[in-house]
Write an enzyme that holds these catalytic residues in place. Structure first.
Site, PDB file in Angstrom:
ATOM      1  N   TRP A 284      -2.679   3.360  -5.903  1.00  0.00           N
ATOM      2  CA  TRP A 284      -3.924   4.045  -6.270  1.00  0.00           C
ATOM      3  C   TRP A 284      -3.852   4.831  -7.585  1.00  0.00           C
ATOM      4  CZ3 TRP A 284      -2.545   6.688  -1.185  1.00  0.00           C
ATOM      5  CH2 TRP A 284      -2.592   5.785  -0.134  1.00  0.00           C
ATOM      6  N   GLY A 285      -2.792   4.636  -8.342  1.00  0.00           N
ATOM      7  CA  GLY A 285      -2.680   5.364  -9.610  1.00  0.00           C
ATOM      8  C   GLY A 285      -2.148   6.773  -9.447  1.00  0.00           C
TER       9      GLY A 285
ATOM     10  N   ASP B  60       0.826  -1.207   0.000  1.00  0.00           N
ATOM     11  CA  ASP B  60       0.000   0.000   0.000  1.00  0.00           C
ATOM     12  C   ASP B  60       0.866   1.265   0.000  1.00  0.00           C
ATOM     13  OD1 ASP B  60      -2.506   1.270   0.163  1.00  0.00           O
ATOM     14  OD2 ASP B  60      -3.228  -0.193   1.621  1.00  0.00           O
TER      15      ASP B  60
ATOM     16  N   ASP C 168      -9.892   3.717  -3.810  1.00  0.00           N
ATOM     17  CA  ASP C 168     -10.601   2.525  -3.325  1.00  0.00           C
ATOM     18  C   ASP C 168     -12.009   2.410  -3.892  1.00  0.00           C
ATOM     19  OD1 ASP C 168      -8.337   2.175  -1.867  1.00  0.00           O
ATOM     20  OD2 ASP C 168      -9.331   2.110   0.088  1.00  0.00           O
TER      21      ASP C 168
HETATM   22  C1  GLA Z   1      -5.891   1.246   1.242  1.00  0.00           C
HETATM   23  C2  GLA Z   1      -6.066   0.259   0.079  1.00  0.00           C
HETATM   24  C3  GLA Z   1      -7.218  -0.663   0.382  1.00  0.00           C
HETATM   25  C4  GLA Z   1      -6.969  -1.413   1.680  1.00  0.00           C
HETATM   26  C5  GLA Z   1      -6.752  -0.400   2.813  1.00  0.00           C
HETATM   27  C6  GLA Z   1      -6.325  -1.064   4.102  1.00  0.00           C
HETATM   28  O1  GLA Z   1      -6.975   2.112   1.333  1.00  0.00           O
HETATM   29  O2  GLA Z   1      -6.265   0.951  -1.119  1.00  0.00           O
HETATM   30  O3  GLA Z   1      -7.393  -1.600  -0.676  1.00  0.00           O
HETATM   31  O4  GLA Z   1      -5.849  -2.242   1.549  1.00  0.00           O
HETATM   32  O5  GLA Z   1      -5.725   0.531   2.453  1.00  0.00           O
HETATM   33  O6  GLA Z   1      -6.106  -0.149   5.120  1.00  0.00           O
END
Ligand code: GLA
Length: 388
Positions: free
Chosen positions: A182-183, A148, A203
């Protein structure tokens, strides 16, 4: 001379020799991830029950093989030696034992952590501990790491994810590396040699087109994928986030459309529902092998948006053996009647047989127009194969 060459090789920076483990994701990875339904409320009993349910529901057989523990598996601090520690209350048997259990059941074992100092749920992140963490993951039998991007400060994304790639490689166990950035820094431009998949969006949440602070419904994510198709292929996939299929905020039609369109996108298929409790209708969606085959087609070409008009879209995906997948999506709030003249899909050359993949019916050839109706937020999904 020989000595000079050896000396030159030894002097090469590590980064020149570094690489990802190749060939681990010839088709988009499939599995189940804990986050979308359970958040940080995970434990070994839950994971084992999910494994059993994936087997008994036919999902494992349909291809879902990675079981991924998302955020929340660790204690809030590292141990005095700097090691990440699985929360003993949630995972009393430890993660090596859980990995062994999953492997015995025929699954692969996935885990989540973060390139920043903390995960998004405030557990210890990997920054500065990459090599140590990678060795621990390898020792627990981990096969897949979702990494992440929370709490990254001023770190450079490409360099940071490369550090973890190199650490995984140095640890010696082949581990699929899933970048969850996340791009934000356009990983499709630089991550092909870093990971096997990279997030292309913020997300997802379980609704069709709602907006939350950090997340959106799948309709918004879908539109943001237009143009990214050229960056995906075997071993390097765009990831528009995990599936919300079967979760309470989607109607059955919206789940079916979400699943179909993610297959058109050659997206990783990470189920995010409670598979212990899913309805037969949801199981029918998640285990439709002919639809999954569109996603997993060995040609490895991501589909693209062929046409968009208010209320309707057509997505197409080139498949192996001169086959095509065509997906009509009714994005309007009303049912829609479609008359389809196949010649308008100019990329289809010559007569093709047409199969409706949700009805599981052969419906003739492309020589004849077809009429059909699509419900609101639903799709019709066809596979075209050259007629003999
Ligand atoms: C980020 C990721 C999610 C998930 C959360 C966990 O938001 O994009 O997919 O893994 O963290 O905290």
């Amino acid at each position: 001379m020989k000595k000079i060459i050896i000396l030159l090789i030894l002097c090469l920076p590590v980064s020149v020799l570094a690489q990802k483990f190749k060939g681990l994701a010839p088709t988009p990875p499939m599995g189940w991830n804990s986050w979308n339904t359970f958040g940080i409320n995970i434990n070994e009993k839950l994971v084992k029950e999910m494994a059993e349910a994936l087997i008994s529901s036919g999902m494992q057989e349909a291809g879902y093989k990675y079981i991924v523990l998302d955020d929340g598996w660790e204690t809030k601090t590292r141990d005095p030696n700097g090691n990440l520690i699985p929360d003993p209350n949630k995972f009393p048997s430890g993660l090596k034992a859980l990995g062994d259990y999953l492997h015995e059941k025929g699954f692969k074992f996935g885990i989540h952590n973060c390139a920043g100092t903390k995960t998004c749920a405030s557990y210890p992140g990997g920054r500065g501990h990459e090599y140590q963490d990678a060795r621990n993951y390898a020792s627990w039998g981990v096969d897949y790491l979702k990494y992440d991007w929370c709490e990254h400060g001023t770190a450079n994304a490409e360099e940071t994810f490369k550090t973890m790639r190199d650490a995984l490689y140095a640890a010696g166990r082949p581990i699929v590396f899933s970048l969850c950035e996340w791009g934000s820094n356009k990983p499709w431009l630089w991550a092909k040699d870093v990971g096997h998949l990279w997030r292309t969006s913020g997300d997802i949440t379980d609704c069709y087109d709602c907006q939350e602070v950090y997340s959106t419904g799948w309709k918004f994510i879908l539109e943001s994928q237009v143009g990214l198709e050229k960056y995906a292929g075997p071993d390097h996939w765009n990831d528009p986030d995990m599936l919300e299929v079967g979760n309470p905020g989607l109607t059955l039609a919206e789940s079916r459309a979400h699943f179909s369109l993610w297959c058109m996108l050659a997206a990783p298929l990470m189920a995010g529902n409670d598979v212990r409790k899913m309805s037969d209708e949801v199981r029918y969606i998640l285990t439709n092998k002919e639809v999954i085959a569109i996603d997993q087609d060995p040609l490895g070409k991501q589909g693209y948006q062929f046409m968009i008009q208010p209320g309707k879209e057509i997505w197409v995906k080139e498949l192996s053996n001169k086959n095509w997948a065509v997906c009509f999506f009714n994005s309007s709030d009303k049912p829609m009647k479609i008359r389809l003249n196949w010649s308008h899909l100019w990329f289809v050359k010559g007569t093709h047989k047409v199969r409706d993949l949700w009805k599981k019916e052969d419906i003739g050839t492309t020589n004849k127009n077809i009429d059909f109706e699509i419900g609101s937020h639903d799709v019709a999904l066809f596979k075209l194969s050259p007629a003999e």
